[in-house]
Design a protein around this motif. Structure first.
Motif, PDB file in Angstrom:
ATOM      1  N   SER A 123      41.276  32.352  35.113  1.00  0.00           N
ATOM      2  CA  SER A 123      40.172  32.865  35.932  1.00  0.00           C
ATOM      3  C   SER A 123      38.898  32.070  35.695  1.00  0.00           C
ATOM      4  O   SER A 123      38.181  31.724  36.632  1.00  0.00           O
ATOM      5  CB  SER A 123      39.944  34.343  35.613  1.00  0.00           C
ATOM      6  N   LYS A 126      38.830  28.458  37.338  1.00  0.00           N
ATOM      7  CA  LYS A 126      38.778  28.356  38.794  1.00  0.00           C
ATOM      8  C   LYS A 126      37.355  28.330  39.327  1.00  0.00           C
ATOM      9  O   LYS A 126      37.036  27.605  40.244  1.00  0.00           O
ATOM     10  CB  LYS A 126      39.558  29.508  39.424  1.00  0.00           C
ATOM     11  N   SER A 127      36.505  29.142  38.766  1.00  0.00           N
ATOM     12  CA  SER A 127      35.117  29.170  39.244  1.00  0.00           C
ATOM     13  C   SER A 127      34.264  30.038  38.343  1.00  0.00           C
ATOM     14  O   SER A 127      34.770  30.835  37.566  1.00  0.00           O
ATOM     15  CB  SER A 127      35.046  29.718  40.675  1.00  0.00           C
ATOM     16  N   GLU A 128      32.961  29.875  38.473  1.00  0.00           N
ATOM     17  CA  GLU A 128      32.032  30.773  37.820  1.00  0.00           C
ATOM     18  C   GLU A 128      31.803  31.918  38.789  1.00  0.00           C
ATOM     19  O   GLU A 128      31.335  31.720  39.909  1.00  0.00           O
ATOM     20  CB  GLU A 128      30.715  30.062  37.498  1.00  0.00           C
ATOM     21  N   LEU A 129      32.159  33.081  38.328  1.00  0.00           N
ATOM     22  CA  LEU A 129      32.215  34.217  39.240  1.00  0.00           C
ATOM     23  C   LEU A 129      30.929  35.029  39.187  1.00  0.00           C
ATOM     24  O   LEU A 129      30.283  35.153  38.146  1.00  0.00           O
ATOM     25  CB  LEU A 129      33.404  35.100  38.863  1.00  0.00           C
ATOM     26  N   LYS A 154      32.722  38.246  43.878  1.00  0.00           N
ATOM     27  CA  LYS A 154      33.170  36.868  43.911  1.00  0.00           C
ATOM     28  C   LYS A 154      34.196  36.634  42.812  1.00  0.00           C
ATOM     29  O   LYS A 154      33.961  36.926  41.648  1.00  0.00           O
ATOM     30  CB  LYS A 154      31.994  35.903  43.736  1.00  0.00           C
ATOM     31  N   ASP A 156      37.960  33.952  42.097  1.00  0.00           N
ATOM     32  CA  ASP A 156      38.996  33.036  42.583  1.00  0.00           C
ATOM     33  C   ASP A 156      38.499  32.235  43.785  1.00  0.00           C
ATOM     34  O   ASP A 156      39.219  32.050  44.771  1.00  0.00           O
ATOM     35  CB  ASP A 156      40.267  33.825  42.934  1.00  0.00           C
ATOM     36  N   LYS A 157      37.225  31.793  43.702  1.00  0.00           N
ATOM     37  CA  LYS A 157      36.602  30.979  44.747  1.00  0.00           C
ATOM     38  C   LYS A 157      36.501  31.708  46.090  1.00  0.00           C
ATOM     39  O   LYS A 157      36.383  31.084  47.139  1.00  0.00           O
ATOM     40  CB  LYS A 157      37.358  29.659  44.934  1.00  0.00           C
ATOM     41  N   LYS A 158      36.551  33.031  46.042  1.00  0.00           N
ATOM     42  CA  LYS A 158      36.436  33.829  47.257  1.00  0.00           C
ATOM     43  C   LYS A 158      35.437  34.954  47.024  1.00  0.00           C
ATOM     44  O   LYS A 158      35.188  35.348  45.895  1.00  0.00           O
ATOM     45  CB  LYS A 158      37.792  34.432  47.645  1.00  0.00           C
ATOM     46  N   THR A 159      34.875  35.438  48.127  1.00  0.00           N
ATOM     47  CA  THR A 159      34.049  36.635  48.057  1.00  0.00           C
ATOM     48  C   THR A 159      34.823  37.763  48.722  1.00  0.00           C
ATOM     49  O   THR A 159      35.073  37.741  49.929  1.00  0.00           O
ATOM     50  CB  THR A 159      32.700  36.435  48.757  1.00  0.00           C
ATOM     51  N   THR A 188      36.266  39.269  37.645  1.00  0.00           N
ATOM     52  CA  THR A 188      34.932  38.703  37.805  1.00  0.00           C
ATOM     53  C   THR A 188      34.243  38.566  36.453  1.00  0.00           C
ATOM     54  O   THR A 188      34.468  39.374  35.538  1.00  0.00           O
ATOM     55  CB  THR A 188      34.070  39.580  38.741  1.00  0.00           C
TER      56      THR A 188
END
Length: 248
Positions: A123, A126-129, A154, A156-159, A188
């Motif tokens: 997690s 993949k991105s900073e949530l 936000k 997994d690179k999605k909102t 998150t």
């Protein structure tokens, strides 16, 4: 590779854990501590993924030591005392091994910890949530129709837009929060306290340092356990009053 720390005042316990770990290529014992104070000094300068923690140690007990950690790693309790299990799980430990434990039982516990570590690392990579909450400013949350409220999360690179009435419960896992929805789970980077402050208090209640539940999703309450879907959620002693007001 999981970097591990043994914290136990019994040399025999160190020997058993070391012998078990010798059979596992994904476990590496970084340090062996014979007191909680020795572990505190080590953790001030080093990081580990997992601690094998005894409870009954001189001067500073294992669970008291755990409470001093602001951002604890994964914890597996190794103890000869079964009566501390409930208290241990209230501190969000991964597992509780009752001495003497077999290699099979030990392997089950470390596999569970390894899966949790992998989940967190995946997690994070993949991105900073981020999390934001969006509710209608014209309507008070205590009287709003449930399906009209939603939360933006936000992950997994999605909102994700999630209706509040589809949330089952939230779980704090290290630096992350897992939101269990009826059809998915979202992770998150946030604190459970932030959700506690923003979610409608008539719909959600914090029942444990690691859990917030949706009141309407409770199947039943049995002792200090709440059943929601296929999950049994512990009720922490300091949070019992939060739940009690909904049971009156």
């Amino acid at each position: 590779m999981m970097k591990c720390l043994i914290v136990d005042d019994e040399p025999l316990a160190h020997s058993v854990i070391n012998n078990y770990c010798d059979n596992l290529s994904f476990i590496e014992i970084e340090k062996e501590c014979y007191s909680a104070f020795e572990a505190i000094n080590y953790l001030n300068e080093n990081q580990v993924d997992l601690i094998f923690l005894d409870i009954n140690m001189p001067k500073l007990k294992g669970l008291d030591f755990l409470r001093t950690l602001t951002n604890p790693p994964l914890i597996i309790i190794t103890s000869a005392y079964q009566e501390y299990a409930m208290e241990g799980y209230e501190l969000a430990i991964q597992d509780y091994l009752l001495k003497p434990f077999s290699f099979e039982r030990f392997l089950k516990a470390v596999n569970k910890a390894a899966q949790q570590k992998k989940l967190l690392e995946t997690s994070k990579s993949k991105s900073e949530l981020e999390m934001t909450v969006n509710t209608s400013p014209k309507v008070n949350s205590s009287s709003v129709n449930d399906h009209e409220e939603h939360i933006f999360i936000k992950g997994d690179k999605k909102t994700h837009q999630v209706a509040l009435d589809t949330i089952l419960y939230l779980e704090s896992v290290g630096s992350y929060v897992k939101i269990y929805v009826e059809d998915k789970t979202i992770i998150t980077l946030d604190r459970l306290t932030n959700f506690e402050n923003k979610l409608p208090q008539n719909l959600f209640v914090r029942v444990h340092r690691s859990y917030i539940i949706a009141i309407r999703k409770i199947d039943f309450i049995e002792g200090n356990r709440i059943k929601i879907s296929d999950k049994h959620i512990p009720v922490g002693s300091v949070y019992k009053q939060n739940l009690a007001k909904f049971l009156k």
